[in-house]
Scaffold this motif. Structure first.
Motif, short mmCIF file in Angstrom:
data_model
loop_
_atom_site.label_atom_id
_atom_site.label_comp_id
_atom_site.label_asym_id
_atom_site.label_seq_id
_atom_site.Cartn_x
_atom_site.Cartn_y
_atom_site.Cartn_z
N LEU A 1 88.55 14.24 -90.80
CA LEU A 1 87.71 13.67 -91.85
C LEU A 1 87.51 12.16 -91.66
O LEU A 1 86.58 11.59 -92.24
CB LEU A 1 88.32 13.92 -93.23
N ALA B 1 85.52 15.67 -99.88
CA ALA B 1 85.83 15.93 -98.49
C ALA B 1 87.02 16.88 -98.37
O ALA B 1 87.03 17.80 -97.54
CB ALA B 1 86.13 14.62 -97.76
N ILE C 1 80.15 15.12 -92.70
CA ILE C 1 81.36 15.94 -92.55
C ILE C 1 81.00 17.42 -92.63
O ILE C 1 81.53 18.24 -91.87
CB ILE C 1 82.39 15.56 -93.63
#
Length: 264
Positions: free
Chosen positions: A134, A156, A190
């Motif tokens: 990440l 995330a 992401i």
């Protein structure tokens, strides 16, 4: 692989508030497909997500996942096969638990439960490894309470938790809408990286037309509970926001003309 066969859903049937939320939808996602879904409020996008995940059951039709008919299975029963990230960064994680504990809970979702300790040294090393992807430094904060994370960090983490067990399908329900532009861009990037890394079959609802164009290999537009436009990978590469809006106006115009013809 996901198959939706003749899905139909009505709310408040037989009352003055009756609303057809999903109107005879057929949709197939092949393994590895990343389909973005756009449409105005009330188009049926979230209802479609809820039917796939088992929050709602269709009045008519079948939901088939990896060849298994899951139409009548509960949300809990489907959760081992489905990963979902919601619009609200507060959803999908337990704020009073640590990052490590949240990851352990997600990791065990499709595993046989045992009496062994939840987080072993080997598993902790694995969690650090996936968190490193990440690029947010969360691998160094395994003991931090998730409730202390920023909205972007938490989203995330939610995305990672929903995907690192490689579900049969990933559902993204406007998962960047509540974030500021810079964090939304981060989560979008992401998302793209994770979906490509694991080759996840993905269905993503968004109000951001540019995001819908940029991500994935297919795009569908919904209106009044129906899929009114499908764009394949080749055509999607040439698509623009202006083109999408013009196509929506053209389709709506044709529908209105057809309705007037029926009533005349």
């Amino acid at each position: 692989m996901l198959q939706l066969n003749q899905i139909h859903k009505i709310f408040n049937e037989g009352t003055p508030d009756e609303k057809v939320a999903i109107d005879q939808i057929n949709l197939t996602l092949q393994p590895g497909d990343f389909v973005t879904v756009i449409g105005s409020n009330g188009a049926g996008k979230s209802t479609l997500m809820n039917i796939i995940s088992g929050v709602l059951f269709p009045d008519i039709g079948e939901v088939v996942l990896d060849g298994k008919d899951v139409t009548n299975l509960t949300e809990y029963s489907r959760s081992k096969m489905i990963g979902r990230v919601f619009q609200d960064p507060m959803a999908g994680t337990a704020p009073n638990m640590t990052i490590e504990e949240n990851l352990a809970m997600a990791y065990s979702r499709n595993k046989t439960r045992t009496l062994r300790r939840g987080v072993t040294h080997k598993r902790r090393d694995y969690f650090r490894g996936v968190l490193e992807t990440l690029h947010l430094g969360l691998e160094n904060r395994l003991g931090a309470k998730v409730g202390l994370l920023s909205g972007g960090e938490r989203q995330a983490l939610s995305l990672l938790m929903a995907t690192f067990t490689e579900p049969a399908i990933l559902l993204l329900d406007e998962h960047t809408a509540a974030l500021d532009p810079s964090r939304a861009e981060l989560i979008t990037n992401i998302t793209k990286e994770i979906v490509e890394r694991y080759q996840l079959t993905t269905l993503m609802v968004t109000h951001n037309m540019q995001q819908a164009i940029d991500l994935g290999n297919r795009l569908i537009m919904m209106d009044k509970g129906q899929i009114i436009l499908e764009v394949n990978e080749e055509d999607k590469q040439q698509l623009t926001i202006e083109g999408l809006l013009n196509e929506f106006k053209r389709i709506r115009g044709s529908q209105m003309a057809s309705d007037r013809a029926v009533l005349s």
